[in-house]
Design an enzyme around this catalytic site. Sequence first.
Site, PDB file in Angstrom:
ATOM      1  N   HIS A  34      -7.343  -0.781   3.987  1.00 52.40           N
ATOM      2  CA  HIS A  34      -8.046  -1.823   4.013  1.00 52.40           C
ATOM      3  C   HIS A  34      -7.432  -3.248   3.099  1.00 52.40           C
ATOM      4  O   HIS A  34      -7.090  -3.067   2.248  1.00 52.40           O
ATOM      5  CB  HIS A  34      -9.448  -1.968   3.412  1.00 52.40           C
ATOM      6  CG  HIS A  34     -10.605  -2.913   3.726  1.00 52.40           C
ATOM      7  ND1 HIS A  34     -10.397  -3.977   3.275  1.00 52.40           N
ATOM      8  CD2 HIS A  34     -11.711  -2.723   4.224  1.00 52.40           C
ATOM      9  CE1 HIS A  34     -11.654  -4.841   3.750  1.00 52.40           C
ATOM     10  NE2 HIS A  34     -12.417  -3.774   4.522  1.00 52.40           N
ATOM     11  N   HIS A  62      -8.375   3.547   2.810  1.00 52.68           N
ATOM     12  CA  HIS A  62      -9.555   3.201   2.952  1.00 52.68           C
ATOM     13  C   HIS A  62     -10.198   4.090   4.066  1.00 52.68           C
ATOM     14  O   HIS A  62     -11.289   4.601   3.706  1.00 52.68           O
ATOM     15  CB  HIS A  62      -9.854   1.773   3.759  1.00 52.68           C
ATOM     16  CG  HIS A  62     -11.331   1.360   3.914  1.00 52.68           C
ATOM     17  ND1 HIS A  62     -12.132   1.362   2.832  1.00 52.68           N
ATOM     18  CD2 HIS A  62     -11.798   1.222   5.124  1.00 52.68           C
ATOM     19  CE1 HIS A  62     -13.281   0.827   3.541  1.00 52.68           C
ATOM     20  NE2 HIS A  62     -13.241   0.856   4.632  1.00 52.68           N
ATOM     21  N   GLU A  73     -16.056  -8.783  12.658  1.00 49.83           N
ATOM     22  CA  GLU A  73     -14.874  -8.102  11.745  1.00 49.83           C
ATOM     23  C   GLU A  73     -13.902  -8.084  12.536  1.00 49.83           C
ATOM     24  O   GLU A  73     -13.695  -8.387  13.762  1.00 49.83           O
ATOM     25  CB  GLU A  73     -15.220  -6.734  10.891  1.00 49.83           C
ATOM     26  CG  GLU A  73     -16.531  -6.934  10.178  1.00 49.83           C
ATOM     27  CD  GLU A  73     -16.884  -5.623   9.301  1.00 49.83           C
ATOM     28  OE1 GLU A  73     -16.419  -5.300   8.544  1.00 49.83           O
ATOM     29  OE2 GLU A  73     -17.650  -4.990  10.113  1.00 49.83           O
ATOM     30  N   ARG A  98      -8.628   2.588  13.345  1.00 51.62           N
ATOM     31  CA  ARG A  98     -10.032   2.260  13.406  1.00 51.62           C
ATOM     32  C   ARG A  98     -10.419   0.913  13.276  1.00 51.62           C
ATOM     33  O   ARG A  98     -10.215   0.112  12.505  1.00 51.62           O
ATOM     34  CB  ARG A  98     -11.124   2.982  12.426  1.00 51.62           C
ATOM     35  CG  ARG A  98     -12.435   3.007  12.498  1.00 51.62           C
ATOM     36  CD  ARG A  98     -13.061   3.860  11.418  1.00 51.62           C
ATOM     37  NE  ARG A  98     -13.093   3.278  10.072  1.00 51.62           N
ATOM     38  CZ  ARG A  98     -13.730   2.235   9.570  1.00 51.62           C
ATOM     39  NH1 ARG A  98     -14.720   1.635  10.002  1.00 51.62           N
ATOM     40  NH2 ARG A  98     -13.500   2.014   8.141  1.00 51.62           N
ATOM     41  N   ARG A 131      -7.366  -4.439  11.365  1.00 52.61           N
ATOM     42  CA  ARG A 131      -6.978  -4.133   9.992  1.00 52.61           C
ATOM     43  C   ARG A 131      -5.314  -3.921   9.819  1.00 52.61           C
ATOM     44  O   ARG A 131      -4.878  -4.150   8.632  1.00 52.61           O
ATOM     45  CB  ARG A 131      -7.910  -3.031   9.599  1.00 52.61           C
ATOM     46  CG  ARG A 131      -8.532  -3.365   8.444  1.00 52.61           C
ATOM     47  CD  ARG A 131      -9.626  -2.146   8.163  1.00 52.61           C
ATOM     48  NE  ARG A 131     -10.768  -2.641   8.145  1.00 52.61           N
ATOM     49  CZ  ARG A 131     -12.073  -2.023   8.019  1.00 52.61           C
ATOM     50  NH1 ARG A 131     -11.885  -0.693   7.792  1.00 52.61           N
ATOM     51  NH2 ARG A 131     -13.311  -2.663   7.916  1.00 52.61           N
TER      52      ARG A 131
HETATM   53  P1  FAD Z   1     -19.183  10.636   3.013  1.00 55.17           P
HETATM   54  O1  FAD Z   1     -20.159   9.532   3.318  1.00 55.17           O
HETATM   55  O2  FAD Z   1     -17.879  10.339   2.383  1.00 55.17           O
HETATM   56  O3  FAD Z   1     -19.726  11.675   2.514  1.00 55.17           O
HETATM   57  C1  FAD Z   1     -19.029  13.004   2.167  1.00 55.17           C
HETATM   58  C2  FAD Z   1     -19.974  14.048   1.552  1.00 55.17           C
HETATM   59  O4  FAD Z   1     -19.080  15.270   1.599  1.00 55.17           O
HETATM   60  C3  FAD Z   1     -20.298  13.641   0.059  1.00 55.17           C
HETATM   61  O5  FAD Z   1     -21.614  14.182   0.055  1.00 55.17           O
HETATM   62  C4  FAD Z   1     -19.501  14.644  -0.621  1.00 55.17           C
HETATM   63  O6  FAD Z   1     -20.039  15.052  -1.883  1.00 55.17           O
HETATM   64  C5  FAD Z   1     -19.309  16.001   0.351  1.00 55.17           C
HETATM   65  N1  FAD Z   1     -18.180  16.682   0.072  1.00 55.17           N
HETATM   66  C6  FAD Z   1     -16.749  16.379   0.186  1.00 55.17           C
HETATM   67  N2  FAD Z   1     -16.232  17.486  -0.078  1.00 55.17           N
HETATM   68  C7  FAD Z   1     -17.015  18.747  -0.569  1.00 55.17           C
HETATM   69  C8  FAD Z   1     -16.951  19.911  -0.611  1.00 55.17           C
HETATM   70  N3  FAD Z   1     -15.725  20.576  -0.658  1.00 55.17           N
HETATM   71  N4  FAD Z   1     -18.023  20.563  -0.827  1.00 55.17           N
HETATM   72  C9  FAD Z   1     -19.365  20.182  -0.936  1.00 55.17           C
HETATM   73  N5  FAD Z   1     -19.600  18.894  -0.268  1.00 55.17           N
HETATM   74  C10 FAD Z   1     -18.281  18.146  -0.247  1.00 55.17           C
HETATM   75  N6  FAD Z   1     -17.882   2.039   7.749  1.00 55.17           N
HETATM   76  C11 FAD Z   1     -18.405   1.298   8.444  1.00 55.17           C
HETATM   77  O7  FAD Z   1     -18.647   1.796   9.795  1.00 55.17           O
HETATM   78  N7  FAD Z   1     -19.089   0.134   8.055  1.00 55.17           N
HETATM   79  C12 FAD Z   1     -18.983  -0.339   7.026  1.00 55.17           C
HETATM   80  O8  FAD Z   1     -19.439  -1.163   6.628  1.00 55.17           O
HETATM   81  C13 FAD Z   1     -18.022   0.606   5.856  1.00 55.17           C
HETATM   82  N8  FAD Z   1     -17.891   0.004   4.858  1.00 55.17           N
HETATM   83  C14 FAD Z   1     -17.228   0.950   4.022  1.00 55.17           C
HETATM   84  C15 FAD Z   1     -16.937   0.517   2.531  1.00 55.17           C
HETATM   85  C16 FAD Z   1     -16.454   1.394   1.718  1.00 55.17           C
HETATM   86  C17 FAD Z   1     -16.241   0.869   0.408  1.00 55.17           C
HETATM   87  C18 FAD Z   1     -16.097   2.598   2.193  1.00 55.17           C
HETATM   88  C19 FAD Z   1     -15.302   3.375   1.036  1.00 55.17           C
HETATM   89  C20 FAD Z   1     -15.945   2.867   3.410  1.00 55.17           C
HETATM   90  C21 FAD Z   1     -16.607   2.068   4.229  1.00 55.17           C
HETATM   91  N9  FAD Z   1     -16.794   2.522   5.638  1.00 55.17           N
HETATM   92  C22 FAD Z   1     -17.424   1.728   6.474  1.00 55.17           C
HETATM   93  C23 FAD Z   1     -16.257   3.779   6.048  1.00 55.17           C
HETATM   94  C24 FAD Z   1     -17.639   4.629   6.083  1.00 55.17           C
HETATM   95  O9  FAD Z   1     -18.491   4.237   5.133  1.00 55.17           O
HETATM   96  C25 FAD Z   1     -17.153   6.069   5.984  1.00 55.17           C
HETATM   97  O10 FAD Z   1     -16.158   6.431   7.056  1.00 55.17           O
HETATM   98  C26 FAD Z   1     -18.386   6.983   6.505  1.00 55.17           C
HETATM   99  O11 FAD Z   1     -19.486   6.652   5.397  1.00 55.17           O
HETATM  100  C27 FAD Z   1     -18.077   8.526   6.292  1.00 55.17           C
HETATM  101  O12 FAD Z   1     -19.216   9.300   6.088  1.00 55.17           O
HETATM  102  P2  FAD Z   1     -19.200  10.762   5.946  1.00 55.17           P
HETATM  103  O13 FAD Z   1     -20.758  11.175   6.183  1.00 55.17           O
HETATM  104  O14 FAD Z   1     -18.377  11.219   6.816  1.00 55.17           O
HETATM  105  O15 FAD Z   1     -18.623  10.956   4.725  1.00 55.17           O
HETATM  106  C1  SIN Z   2     -15.976  -3.465   5.395  1.00 51.51           C
HETATM  107  O1  SIN Z   2     -16.952  -3.951   5.164  1.00 51.51           O
HETATM  108  O2  SIN Z   2     -14.929  -4.284   5.295  1.00 51.51           O
HETATM  109  C2  SIN Z   2     -15.586  -2.092   5.722  1.00 51.51           C
HETATM  110  C3  SIN Z   2     -16.068  -1.949   6.923  1.00 51.51           C
HETATM  111  C4  SIN Z   2     -15.397  -0.783   7.625  1.00 51.51           C
HETATM  112  O3  SIN Z   2     -14.628   0.015   6.954  1.00 51.51           O
HETATM  113  O4  SIN Z   2     -15.698  -0.212   8.955  1.00 51.51           O
END
Ligand code: FAD
Ligand code: SIN
Length: 518
Positions: free
Chosen positions: A230, A337, A114, A372, A276
Amino acid sequence: MESEFNFDVLIIGTGSAGLMNALQLDDKLEVALIAKDKILEGSSYYAQGGISAVLDKSDNFSTHINDTLIAGDQLGNIKAIEFMVHEAPHSISLLEDYGVEFTKKNNHYHLTTEGGHTKRRVAHIADRTGKYVQDGLKDKVLNKSNISIFEDSIAVDLLTKNGVCYGAYILDKKTNKVCTFNAKNTVLATGGASKVYLYTSNPDTSTGDGIAMAFRSGCKVVNMEFTQFHPTCLYHPHAKSFLITEAMRGEGAKLRLPNGDLFMKKYDDREEMAPRDIVARAIDAEMKINGFDHVYLDITFKEKKWIEKRFPTINEKCKSFGIDISKDYIPVVPAAHYTCGGVDTDLDAKTSIKNLYAIGEVAHTGVHGANRMASNSLLECIVFAKSCAIAINKSAIKNQKETFKPWDASRVSASKEMVVVKHLWDEIRRLMWNFVGIVRSDKRLYLAQKRLEQIQIEINDYYSKYLVNNDLIELRNLAETASIIVKSALLRQESRGLHYNEDHIHKNQVLENTEIEK
Ligand code: FAD
Ligand code: SIN
């Protein structure tokens, strides 16, 4: 439901950061896992591209470190990057131990690439990496008797006294009751804040709650000007927040104007594979210059069968909107994103408040700098969830408990004006999109700041009069986070990575993080 709970560890958020953290904690610790929606809902579940790690002989740690630093426009913290990159192969094995099966060919990982990566180092599961990771982690968490899960429960504020955190107030959305969760250790794993923008790839959970709660408690929050857009989200009137993975460009897909012309060469020698920030700005520029609503992504040169196997989710989704991606160009636009800044932490995920940790997208570990690199986020979630758990395992039991008054709702009444909340939600997101987007100016930032100050007064007035509910809690956090983003953007008087201000187009000599005073 009881109104008071006691735990050794309170983890707010069940994305990949929260779930992995829970699994890495000692079994003797009583752990609460809180999700404001259902356990799987969050950005993690929707991750497509994959997880970066040095997994092939042609690659090495220093190249992964260097690519991360370059993508981050040199602002990344080298110690944190080195730590994450060295832990990456182990993180992949850890996920495999929890039952996650990465896509392989002839017994070797199928590694994709990527933007910003100079080697193929992104392990993935077709184009649904997040779903499989989350399903695997959830299964394991459900089998642990020391972990209690509270779904539909939204954290309202942290319980802090004299610079120490003792848990949080949590609203049970089913009973509308705010409960006191006392905890010896509290972990913020609440994800990012991309919902502050009108157009986003993120699910509804990304409202910056953890960042806002930490900030209100006086915790250090840094570099919030760096919102990542993104480059390629599906442009369709009925497609809400659907991403077209950057891995598609990694497999050769090209960006085209409506007349079929390629344009990335004009902007960067790396063309479609530039980091990006550069690709999103290039698309934004072409759309503004030509008055286009979107540009196109072209993968039509690949065989239909190959596309169906490599990108099954995107293929199906586009088909549901009448787009056959083996024949048609895909209409795409940039959308908010990822939140690169956040609650500042060290390598153990410790924040500036004692016994409060932050992991995943809510945290600023320093690995992403000003932008990032793709697929470094899930990696950061896993690596720091683990280091955080190791730190908590050493100290959890010894920490003291503190008494807090139960939540007092005696002086507020049920809201009769939710229309105000809805209006302000829309207003903030449109304001941020129009005035604090991909290209910024001092004038637009000042205008946004002024309006946000007023909006925060209106919200605080509303908050003091009415019973809290999910939308009001999120709105308050959205406004707080938007305000921090704008103030941070005004502080950074340069253009670096994701922050481009046409009134300060050069880079400063000295590398600094931006921090807003409470
Ligand atoms: P999240 O997975 O967002 O989880 C947050 C949690 O917090 C949820 O359970 C929510 O309910 C909870 N929460 C929030 N506020 C509260 C509150 N006040 N009280 C209680 N619970 C709360 N990154 C990569 O490295 N590779 C990829 O391929 C990639 N693809 C992506 C594709 C998409 C469509 C998106 C949106 C992001 C992508 N990213 C990717 C980025 C990555 O997915 C996220 O940065 C990462 O998953 C964040 O994980 P997290 O556990 O920090 O938060
Ligand atoms: C993507 O699959 O393009 C998202 C990957 C990322 O946010 O790291």
